[in-house]
Design a protein around this motif. Structure first.
Motif, PDB file in Angstrom:
ATOM      1  N   PHE A   1       0.666  -1.239  -0.056  1.00 39.17           N
ATOM      2  CA  PHE A   1      -0.045  -0.009  -0.054  1.00 39.17           C
ATOM      3  C   PHE A   1       0.870   1.255  -0.217  1.00 39.17           C
ATOM      4  CE2 PHE A   1      -3.078  -3.011   1.767  1.00 39.17           C
ATOM      5  CZ  PHE A   1      -4.008  -2.782   1.072  1.00 39.17           C
ATOM      6  N   ALA A   2       0.555   2.178  -0.841  1.00 36.41           N
ATOM      7  CA  ALA A   2       1.428   3.514  -0.973  1.00 36.41           C
ATOM      8  C   ALA A   2       0.885   4.268   0.232  1.00 36.41           C
ATOM      9  CB  ALA A   2       0.937   4.199  -2.187  1.00 36.41           C
ATOM     10  N   THR A   3       1.768   5.304   0.674  1.00 36.06           N
ATOM     11  CA  THR A   3       1.748   6.117   1.694  1.00 36.06           C
ATOM     12  C   THR A   3       1.354   7.483   1.009  1.00 36.06           C
ATOM     13  OG1 THR A   3       3.912   6.802   1.726  1.00 36.06           O
ATOM     14  CG2 THR A   3       3.063   5.164   3.281  1.00 36.06           C
ATOM     15  N   ALA A   4       0.616   8.240   1.684  1.00 41.63           N
ATOM     16  CA  ALA A   4       0.081   9.760   1.247  1.00 41.63           C
ATOM     17  C   ALA A   4      -0.144  10.644   2.179  1.00 41.63           C
ATOM     18  CB  ALA A   4      -0.946   9.423   0.445  1.00 41.63           C
ATOM     19  N   ASP A   5      -0.133  11.587   2.039  1.00 43.95           N
ATOM     20  CA  ASP A   5      -0.569  12.946   2.971  1.00 43.95           C
ATOM     21  C   ASP A   5      -1.580  13.281   2.777  1.00 43.95           C
ATOM     22  OD1 ASP A   5      -0.521  13.956   0.808  1.00 43.95           O
ATOM     23  OD2 ASP A   5       1.020  15.460   1.282  1.00 43.95           O
ATOM     24  N   ALA A   6      -2.521  13.890   4.140  1.00 44.39           N
ATOM     25  CA  ALA A   6      -3.711  14.442   4.161  1.00 44.39           C
ATOM     26  C   ALA A   6      -3.944  15.670   3.739  1.00 44.39           C
ATOM     27  CB  ALA A   6      -4.663  14.116   5.350  1.00 44.39           C
ATOM     28  N   THR A   7      -5.038  16.302   2.994  1.00 46.25           N
ATOM     29  CA  THR A   7      -5.192  17.736   2.911  1.00 46.25           C
ATOM     30  C   THR A   7      -6.431  17.906   3.838  1.00 46.25           C
ATOM     31  OG1 THR A   7      -4.789  17.451   0.455  1.00 46.25           O
ATOM     32  CG2 THR A   7      -5.940  19.323   1.160  1.00 46.25           C
TER      33      THR A   7
ATOM     34  N   ARG B   1      -0.867  18.607   4.730  1.00 48.72           N
ATOM     35  CA  ARG B   1      -0.920  20.038   4.305  1.00 48.72           C
ATOM     36  C   ARG B   1      -2.509  20.617   4.794  1.00 48.72           C
ATOM     37  NH1 ARG B   1      -1.768  20.162  -1.297  1.00 48.72           N
ATOM     38  NH2 ARG B   1      -2.721  18.135  -1.038  1.00 48.72           N
ATOM     39  N   VAL B   2      -2.347  21.679   5.204  1.00 51.72           N
ATOM     40  CA  VAL B   2      -3.390  22.472   5.771  1.00 51.72           C
ATOM     41  C   VAL B   2      -3.773  23.827   5.436  1.00 51.72           C
ATOM     42  CG1 VAL B   2      -4.254  23.446   8.108  1.00 51.72           C
ATOM     43  CG2 VAL B   2      -3.084  21.336   8.103  1.00 51.72           C
TER      44      VAL B   2
ATOM     45  N   PRO C   1      -4.425  28.475   0.568  1.00 53.24           N
ATOM     46  CA  PRO C   1      -4.317  27.167  -0.197  1.00 53.24           C
ATOM     47  C   PRO C   1      -3.531  26.214   0.972  1.00 53.24           C
ATOM     48  CG  PRO C   1      -3.029  28.588  -1.228  1.00 53.24           C
ATOM     49  CD  PRO C   1      -3.867  29.555  -0.443  1.00 53.24           C
ATOM     50  N   PRO C   2      -3.969  24.913   0.799  1.00 57.94           N
ATOM     51  CA  PRO C   2      -3.357  24.012   1.560  1.00 57.94           C
ATOM     52  C   PRO C   2      -1.685  23.987   1.365  1.00 57.94           C
ATOM     53  CG  PRO C   2      -5.248  22.920   0.614  1.00 57.94           C
ATOM     54  CD  PRO C   2      -4.800  24.419  -0.262  1.00 57.94           C
TER      55      PRO C   2
ATOM     56  N   PRO D   1     -10.594  22.246  -1.747  1.00 60.50           N
ATOM     57  CA  PRO D   1      -9.847  21.157  -2.524  1.00 60.50           C
ATOM     58  C   PRO D   1     -10.631  19.780  -2.438  1.00 60.50           C
ATOM     59  CG  PRO D   1      -8.324  22.344  -1.353  1.00 60.50           C
ATOM     60  CD  PRO D   1      -9.679  22.853  -0.860  1.00 60.50           C
ATOM     61  N   SER D   2     -10.550  19.349  -3.538  1.00 58.37           N
ATOM     62  CA  SER D   2     -11.546  17.995  -3.693  1.00 58.37           C
ATOM     63  C   SER D   2     -10.825  16.922  -2.732  1.00 58.37           C
ATOM     64  CB  SER D   2     -11.182  17.261  -5.090  1.00 58.37           C
ATOM     65  OG  SER D   2     -11.968  15.961  -5.249  1.00 58.37           O
ATOM     66  N   GLY D   3     -11.363  16.007  -1.991  1.00 57.56           N
ATOM     67  CA  GLY D   3     -10.951  15.075  -1.142  1.00 57.56           C
ATOM     68  C   GLY D   3     -10.583  15.466   0.171  1.00 57.56           C
ATOM     69  N   ALA D   4     -10.698  16.658   0.530  1.00 59.28           N
ATOM     70  CA  ALA D   4     -10.105  17.355   1.636  1.00 59.28           C
ATOM     71  C   ALA D   4     -10.901  17.119   2.805  1.00 59.28           C
ATOM     72  CB  ALA D   4      -9.942  18.850   1.525  1.00 59.28           C
TER      73      ALA D   4
END
Length: 461
Positions: free
Chosen positions: A256-262, A314-315, A328-329, A362-365
């Motif tokens: 599984f890939a790792t990712a950051d959250a928005t 990202r915030v 923006p984030p 932003p989409s998916g945030a």
């Protein structure tokens, strides 16, 4: 001002020290109360001596009269100058500090100052008029851009017979940054869309947890080849074909890939209410030891932003009280400082206005909304964001309320407003918006437990 229990300091100790205060041009001095006594005493002694025919007695009044003349003739060509200086600072300890800078002038040994701060008794002091810096402190839990520390100063001559004119300085405007607290676990969006980060996503890529074992394809890394699975599967196929040891296909382990959250923080700064209901509509009537709803929102948003940014996410920030594009984030410590500054500047501007259009985020945030929910607009926006697929967390920032001092009609009106507010929060829950309460600045008020419960909900419902 009240005596603080802890020692405060200005947050930016590396800031350059200001240059010495330039003396002000002289102005006409005013006689002190003691000068009237000297004048009356000198004239009275002189008159008594002349009437009684005793010149030696009349001469005794001359030193008093000459002292008045000499003191006025010896008034310095320059006057003492005093001013207050304050830097932006964090209200983490509940103590705010400013610096009183005094510039000396020849012939003026004393300086009387009076410092006033909102919610505190004025403090007066008599200082030696020399180049010096004196600390001034006050206690407050309030945040934001505020006007504090009003100064009145007056100089005196060495004999105390003359007083300089009173010089008043307007209140010093300070930006009090909200303090932050560490949060252990925080909720994440339903789907992580970043290319890399600290959280495990649901797509295949470079990560830690096993996704599956699949045939080797162009683009797969050689170090991902699982030789045991390759040998076992090829060995079974080769044994059936009568060709032991032949390798026809390679197999790789996919993770599984790792990712950051928005994360988008949405602060409702259109209104600001204190814990005492009788002060609603007049934020200036709130005491310095009473945190308002906007103070709680600033602290909560800054704490959430700090926790996400320290985790590598990202915030961004949206202020419902300002009709402008959201921040923006982004990530990093400098971005946290920018967000904290924006939160400190958030404040009501006139009557609360209704957003005609739902802000585009932003989409998916993950959307974290901080509001009192005293009107329909924040709940309407949260429901719309949830309906478009965002995960929305609503943070209630209304402080515990005190109803003392309300009339019968005011209590009835408050009861109606309170019931409408509770209905809005209940409707948010039915619409899929998760709710959390952040109603105190007390460290004992642990919000991390509620956020930790939300952090374990990753499956989209």
């Amino acid at each position: 001002m009240s005596d603080p229990t802890t020692t405060a300091r200005v947050v930016d100790p590396d800031a350059p020290r200001p240059r010495p205060v330039a003396p002000a041009p002289p102005r006409t001095p005013a006689p002190a109360p003691a000068s009237a006594a000297w004048l009356v005493g000198g004239v009275l002694v002189a008159v008594v001596g002349l009437v009684a025919g005793r010149p030696e007695v009349a001469v005794l009044g001359l030193p008093l009269l000459l002292g008045l003349v000499v003191s006025r003739a010896g008034w310095p060509a320059q006057d003492v100058r005093a001013r207050l200086r304050a830097a932006d600072q964090t209200a983490s300890a509940g103590t705010l500090q400013a610096e009183l800078e005094v510039g000396a002038a020849p012939g003026v040994p004393l300086l009387g100052v009076r410092v006033d701060a909102p919610g505190h008794r004025p403090r007066e002091a008599l200082l030696l008029a020399r180049d010096r810096v004196v600390g001034v402190r006050m206690r407050s839990v309030r945040t934001g851009s505020r006007a504090l520390f009003q100064l009145d100063a007056r100089s005196a001559d060495p004999s105390g017979l003359l007083l300089g004119p009173v010089s008043s300085q307007p209140p010093v405007v300070m930006t009090v940054l909200p303090s932050t607290r560490a949060l252990r676990a925080l909720p994440l969006p339903f789907r992580l869309q970043g290319l890399t980060g600290p959280h495990g996503s649901r797509r295949a890529g470079d990560g830690g947890d096993l996704h599956d074992v699949a045939p080797f394809r162009p683009g797969d890394r050689l170090r991902r080849i699982d030789w045991r699975v390759t040998a076992r599967i090829n060995g079974q196929g080769a044994a059936g074909a009568g060709q032991p040891g032949a390798v026809s296909e390679l197999y790789v382990r996919r993770t599984f890939a790792t990712a950051d959250a928005t994360v988008m923080l949405v602060v409702d700064s259109r209104d600001e209410v204190g814990p005492r209901v009788d002060t609603w509509g007049d934020a200036s009537a709130v005491d310095e030891d009473e945190a308002t709803s906007l103070d709680l929102a600033r602290t909560a948003a800054a704490s959430v932003a700090r926790s996400y940014l320290e985790a590598g996410d990202r915030v961004g920030l949206e202020d419902l009280g300002r009709l402008r594009r959201p921040s923006p984030p982004a990530g990093g410590r400098p971005h946290l400082h920018r967000l904290t500054q924006q939160l400190a500047r958030a404040r009501p501007d006139g009557e609360p206005t209704r957003r005609q259009r739902v802000p585009r985020l932003p989409s998916g945030a993950l959307i974290v909304l901080f509001s009192t929910f005293l009107d329909d607009d924040p709940a309407r926006l949260a429901t719309s964001w949830r309906g478009s697929g965002h995960r929305v967390v609503a943070v209630d920032t209304l402080p515990p309320l005190l109803l003392a001092g309300l009339s019968g009609r005011q209590r009835t009106a408050f009861r109606v407003v309170s019931m409408d507010r509770l209905d809005r929060i209940a409707d948010l829950g039915r619409a899929g918006v998760e709710t959390v309460s952040w109603q105190s600045l007390d460290p004992a008020h642990d919000v991390a437990a509620e956020l930790g419960v939300l952090a374990r909900r990753r499956v989209r419902r």
